[in-house]
Motif scaffolding. Structure first.
Motif, short mmCIF file in Angstrom:
data_model
loop_
_atom_site.label_atom_id
_atom_site.label_comp_id
_atom_site.label_asym_id
_atom_site.label_seq_id
_atom_site.Cartn_x
_atom_site.Cartn_y
_atom_site.Cartn_z
N TYR A 217 10.50 -84.52 10.29
CA TYR A 217 10.52 -85.62 9.02
C TYR A 217 11.63 -86.84 9.64
N LEU A 218 12.45 -86.64 10.03
CA LEU A 218 13.52 -87.63 10.22
C LEU A 218 12.77 -88.72 11.19
N ALA A 219 12.02 -88.30 12.19
CA ALA A 219 11.33 -89.15 13.13
C ALA A 219 10.29 -89.83 12.51
N GLU A 220 9.46 -89.27 11.56
CA GLU A 220 8.43 -90.02 10.76
C GLU A 220 9.02 -91.03 10.09
N ILE A 221 10.07 -90.82 9.15
CA ILE A 221 10.71 -91.82 8.46
C ILE A 221 11.14 -93.03 9.37
N ARG B 93 14.99 -96.30 14.66
CA ARG B 93 15.56 -94.94 14.93
C ARG B 93 16.51 -94.53 13.73
N LEU B 94 16.89 -93.22 13.54
CA LEU B 94 17.86 -92.96 12.24
C LEU B 94 19.13 -92.40 13.07
N ASN B 95 20.28 -93.09 12.72
CA ASN B 95 21.50 -92.76 13.01
C ASN B 95 22.11 -91.89 11.82
N THR B 96 22.43 -90.32 11.98
CA THR B 96 23.20 -89.83 11.19
C THR B 96 24.84 -89.71 11.07
N LEU B 97 25.25 -90.24 12.31
CA LEU B 97 26.48 -90.29 12.64
C LEU B 97 27.07 -91.79 13.32
#
Length: 640
Positions: A217-221, A241-245
């Motif tokens: 789901y993180l990739a879909e977001i 892309r998402l960065n969580t850190l």
């Protein structure tokens, strides 16, 4: 290099005010009395954030004697500071060389430097704004010309006297965020070895990828949000892309925060989850750390910072407030503080206190003087006399004259006059010594200050926030006065009156001295016995004259103390009843002498019961000893 005095004119509630400043100066007083105005005056002078659009100076900062005054036509704001070298060659030689264009030499035998800076803010019709100006002055207060007016001289001076301000309202969330000047400065100063930084970044990158792939789901977001790039660049390629850190060391440090715990068994919690007291205190120590880092980065021999801290004790419990004094005193340079806490004040040396009050719309400042200067020349005979009687007189090095550092008796005054007996104007000098003795009643020696700190610790903080003092011998008199105030419609607390039982907290003379020095109205009631007479002699020995005591000093009829006077005023039956209530066996045939002994042995116990009756019954109250009833009456009527 430290500020020795500041002179402020026409700024907010200040019409014309000169304040001497020490290494540490603590301003106390009621709300809106002008404490913050004094610190703000220094802040705008030493940071140049003044008088220009958008910097906070408005027409409301101009002192107006009444509501009809037009700030544009009123006298301009003037703020002037003086920095005197304490003794020859005390200042760093390189600093003196750098500031030679703005420094002057103090007049006198000693070669001491002085720097005077004045800032002025006046309305400019041409610029349609309040326009500031800075100028350096000579030792006499006249503007310096020539090279002193160069802008580099002002910036150079500021670099040797950096000013740091911490306001009373401190938001830990803001102060410990990446946008904070203090926290940001500390984080920017952090240096991580390259090898460790590279290793940390790779570790974070790897961990970030694992977290993202853990849930599709993180990739879909990210894919959905990435569609924005197609629209923004007309269908061109793009992605998100998402960065969580954080993936750089700089980003990691920007997100750094403080976690705390109270005990080993308690969990670690972010600072914002702790109480306001701890948050406020953390901001103070953050402030200290950031300032020390800034000073380290800009190392300049001779530079000394000026700290202006408002209400350092905010939100702290009493014990912490008392302890905080020792911590803030470790700050380098000069410290200027405001406080409303009697607990914080308890540990502040008397000579470091400045009492701020508002009178007729203008701010006034009072303090306990360290010395009183005279025009009496310092001669060999005076030097010998002073050596034989230490701790009373000193030579003022600047003027070469006598200065008093302690109060002194009539006998000492006579002996000092003998030092000038061969002078042709011995009569004039004797009159000057007599005047000095009277002025000297406001002096508190270092030994007396230490003793007061020991004996008066439990009440000393509170008394400096009072509007008026009533000085009595013991706790019983305080209980009686408080009850009388309630019964007669003039509660002491409501009118800012503090009752001080001086026998348990120092000496009567020291409190009368402090009241005179700080401009606090005072009254004293003593017993009519030999001890009460001794109090009056103590005041006379300190330099108080009859004019000082008129309307302020009263005593019970001789030879009575409070208990004897209560019996003389016809309260025997009431007192017998009270003694019976508190468990003292007093028979009907007990003599008055034995009754007196019983009262004196249970002073606080009987007075607690009597005060309760006095507060509840106006008739009983009006029958109490005349000295006490009369004082409350006069205060209520406003005759004094």
């Amino acid at each position: 290099m430290r500020i020795t005095s500041v002179h402020i004119q026409n700024f907010r509630s200040i019409r014309d005010l000169t304040v001497d400043l020490g290494d540490t100066t603590v301003f106390i007083g009621a709300n809106n009395s002008g404490k913050t105005a004094i610190l703000d005056a220094l802040r705008v002078l030493l940071t140049r954030r003044w008088g220009q659009r958008g910097t906070g100076f408005t027409e409301n900062d101009v002192h107006r004697p009444d509501e009809r005054g037009d700030p544009k036509t009123l006298p301009p704001v003037q703020i002037e500071i003086v920095l005197e070298e304490p003794h020859p060659e005390a200042w760093d030689k390189d600093m003196v060389a750098q500031l030679e264009d703005v420094a002057s030499i103090l007049p006198g035998a000693e070669y001491r430097n002085v720097i005077r800076l004045r800032g002025t803010c006046a309305w400019s019709e041409e610029k349609d704004a309040f326009e500031p100006a800075w100028e350096f002055l000579d030792a006499e207060g006249s503007p310096l010309g020539g090279k002193s007016q160069r802008a580099t001289n002002l910036s150079g001076f500021f670099s040797y006297l950096p000013f740091f301000w911490l306001p009373a309202i401190r938001d830990a969330a803001d102060e410990f965020s990446a946008r904070s000047a203090h926290w940001g400065r500390l984080m920017r100063a952090v240096r991580i070895p390259e090898e460790l930084e590279s290793e940390a970044v790779q570790t974070l990158k790897s961990l970030d990828e694992k977290i993202i792939h853990a849930d599709p789901y993180l990739a879909e977001i990210a894919e959905m949000i990435g569609q924005a790039t197609h629209i923004a660049i007309n269908g061109g390629p793009g992605s998100a892309r998402l960065n969580t850190l954080p993936l750089t060391m700089e980003a990691m440090l920007q997100r750094a925060g403080i976690v705390l715990r109270n005990e080993d068994l308690r969990p670690w919690l972010p600072l914002g989850h702790h109480g306001q007291g701890l948050q406020s205190l953390a901001v103070i120590f953050l402030f200290q750390a950031a300032v020390l880092q800034q000073l380290k980065e800009g190392q300049r021999p001779g530079a000394e910072p000026v700290f202006a801290i408002e209400e350092p004790e905010a939100h702290l419990h009493p014990q912490a407030a008392r302890t905080l004094w020792g911590r803030v005193r470790t700050l380098p340079g000069q410290q200027l503080m405001t406080t409303h806490s009697p607990f914080f004040v308890q540990n502040v040396p008397l000579h470091d206190l400045r009492l701020v009050r508002l009178q007729d719309g203008c701010t006034l400042v009072s303090s306990v003087p360290r010395r009183i200067l005279t025009t009496l020349p310092w001669a060999d005979a005076v030097a010998q006399f002073s050596q034989a009687n230490p701790g009373i007189f000193e030579k003022d090095e600047k003027s070469g004259c006598v200065s008093a550092i302690s109060c002194f008796s009539e006998k000492i005054a006579t002996m000092l006059s003998e030092c000038y007996r061969k002078d042709h104007d011995v009569g004039t000098k004797s009159k000057a010594i007599s005047d000095l003795r009277h002025l000297g009643r406001r002096l508190v020696s270092e030994q007396e200050a230490r003793e007061l700190g020991f004996h008066g610790r439990r009440i000393r903080g509170e008394v400096f926030f009072a509007h008026r003092w009533i000085l009595v011998e013991g706790v019983c008199e305080c209980l009686l006065l408080e009850a009388l105030g309630d019964a007669l419609g003039w509660p002491l607390d409501n009118h800012g009156v503090t009752c001080i039982d001086f026998q348990q907290a120092g000496s009567p003379g020291i409190y009368a001295t402090l009241a005179e020095a700080l401009g606090i109205p005072w009254h004293m009631i003593v017993d009519g016995d030999p001890q009460g007479e001794n109090v009056r002699r103590q005041l006379a020995n300190r330099g108080f004259i009859e004019g000082d005591l008129s309307g302020r000093f009263d005593s019970l009829p001789k030879p009575n103390d409070l208990e004897a006077q209560l019996l003389a005023d016809g309260h025997e039956v009431l007192l017998r009843t009270i003694l019976d209530e508190i468990g003292v066996d007093v028979k009907d045939d007990t003599s008055q002498s034995n009754l007196l002994a019983s009262l004196r042995n249970r002073k606080t116990a009987y007075m607690s019961q009597l005060a309760r009756r006095v507060a509840a019954d106006g008739k009983v109250a009006r029958g109490m000893p005349k000295a006490f009833v009369s004082l409350i009456g006069r205060l209520k009527e406003g005759s004094q």
